[in-house]
Design a protein around this motif. Structure first.
Motif, PDB file in Angstrom:
ATOM      1  N   HIS A   1       0.822  -1.216   0.000  1.00 58.69           N
ATOM      2  CA  HIS A   1       0.000   0.000   0.000  1.00 58.69           C
ATOM      3  C   HIS A   1       0.856   1.266   0.000  1.00 58.69           C
ATOM      4  O   HIS A   1       0.391   2.342  -0.395  1.00 58.69           O
ATOM      5  N   VAL A   2       2.099   1.154   0.444  1.00 59.37           N
ATOM      6  CA  VAL A   2       2.985   2.318   0.491  1.00 59.37           C
ATOM      7  C   VAL A   2       3.515   2.654  -0.902  1.00 59.37           C
ATOM      8  O   VAL A   2       3.741   3.813  -1.234  1.00 59.37           O
ATOM      9  N   MET A   3       3.679   1.645  -1.733  1.00 60.62           N
ATOM     10  CA  MET A   3       4.364   1.819  -3.016  1.00 60.62           C
ATOM     11  C   MET A   3       3.480   2.368  -4.118  1.00 60.62           C
ATOM     12  O   MET A   3       3.971   2.738  -5.183  1.00 60.62           O
ATOM     13  N   ASN A   4       2.173   2.381  -3.935  1.00 61.01           N
ATOM     14  CA  ASN A   4       1.240   2.852  -4.951  1.00 61.01           C
ATOM     15  C   ASN A   4       1.304   1.941  -6.175  1.00 61.01           C
ATOM     16  O   ASN A   4       0.854   0.806  -6.110  1.00 61.01           O
ATOM     17  N   LYS A   5       1.885   2.382  -7.275  1.00 63.36           N
ATOM     18  CA  LYS A   5       1.920   1.571  -8.492  1.00 63.36           C
ATOM     19  C   LYS A   5       3.185   0.713  -8.509  1.00 63.36           C
ATOM     20  O   LYS A   5       4.293   1.230  -8.624  1.00 63.36           O
TER      21      LYS A   5
END
Length: 277
Positions: free
Chosen positions: A62-66
């Motif tokens: 969830h921290v990394m986005n894409k």
């Protein structure tokens, strides 16, 4: 429509892995979160000790986005997980047919830069829980230099305190995930691949030793006295925090912090400690 399916599957996989993590009693601590949060294209290179790495990856998904992942082709046929992985956007490569694997990676490389996607790669190739980083393969570094996008190192601390593959031992444990500052590839060419690869591996190896020493500090190596073990552990905590927060932290590396990890790794009492966790 496919985009929304991909997002849904990724969220589902992340939620499922969170539950599995809680079930087996693993605790993941993320450091250097700001580097993962940045909206930029990059090649994430992470050390590979066990299948548990996937749990750790999805715990910070969830921290990394894409983000997407390079996986071996065989995983696709492990349904329903293979289908879910394909829908989540994983890139499958045929490791046996090296030329075909390179063609697959080249086909997605430009899309990674244009859409600011993070590509997660395990450059060691095969997972090995031996307490050290093994030689890297060049694929990820070729891709980064080709598109002039940064390398983002991610380091999982040692699993030695709670996992023993040969003895089939898995206990609860704590893992530190450290994201190091991005390493630029601007201006680099194919001739610089070996130098870049060695630089990244050296930084990751140093961080691996330090964070592993920190997680091991509550175990006293047999050949060390208790006061010395405590000092080494304290040094490991301070230095590991500095490394996680800035690239300047590498200047604070201390031999004693890494030594506490090395002494544990080679100790004869490691197996007995694992049995009692």
């Amino acid at each position: 429509m496919c985009k929304y399916i991909t997002v849904f599957i990724s969220v589902w996989a992340s939620t499922w892995c969170h539950r599995v993590t809680a079930l087996v009693g693993l605790r993941w601590e993320l450091r250097g979160k700001e580097h993962l949060e940045k909206d930029q294209a990059c090649i994430i290179v992470a050390n590979h000790q066990s299948s548990l790495d996937v749990l750790g990856m999805f715990n910070i998904w969830h921290v990394m986005n894409k983000c997407t992942v390079v996986a071996k082709r065989e995983l696709f046929y492990a349904w329903p997980f293979g289908l879910a992985a394909w829908l989540a956007g994983l890139i499958f490569i045929d490791r046996v047919r090296g030329e075909k694997a390179r063609e697959t990676l080249n086909a997605v490389n430009r899309r990674i830069k244009q859409q600011r996607i993070k590509l997660w790669v395990f450059p060691e190739g095969t997972r090995r829980n031996t307490g050290e980083l093994h030689p890297f393969k060049k694929g990820a570094f070729h891709m980064a230099i080709d598109q002039q996008i940064p390398i983002l190192p991610v380091v999982f601390s040692s699993y030695c305190t709670f996992l023993n593959d040969k003895m089939k031992i898995l206990n609860s444990g704590r893992i530190v995930i450290t994201t190091l500052p991005p390493i630029s590839t601007e201006g680099l060419t194919k001739d610089d691949i070996d130098t870049l690869m060695d630089r990244v591996r050296e930084q990751m190896s140093e961080t691996f030793k330090l964070t592993s020493a920190e997680t091991l500090q509550r175990y006293k190596p047999p050949q060390k006295s208790a006061p010395q073990a405590v000092v080494d552990g304290a040094e490991a905590v301070a230095v590991a925090a500095a490394v996680a927060n800035s690239s300047a932290g590498y200047a604070q590396l201390h031999v004693g912090a890494a030594a506490s990890y090395e002494s544990y790794k080679s100790s004869a009492g490691k197996t007995s400690i694992l049995k009692t966790l």
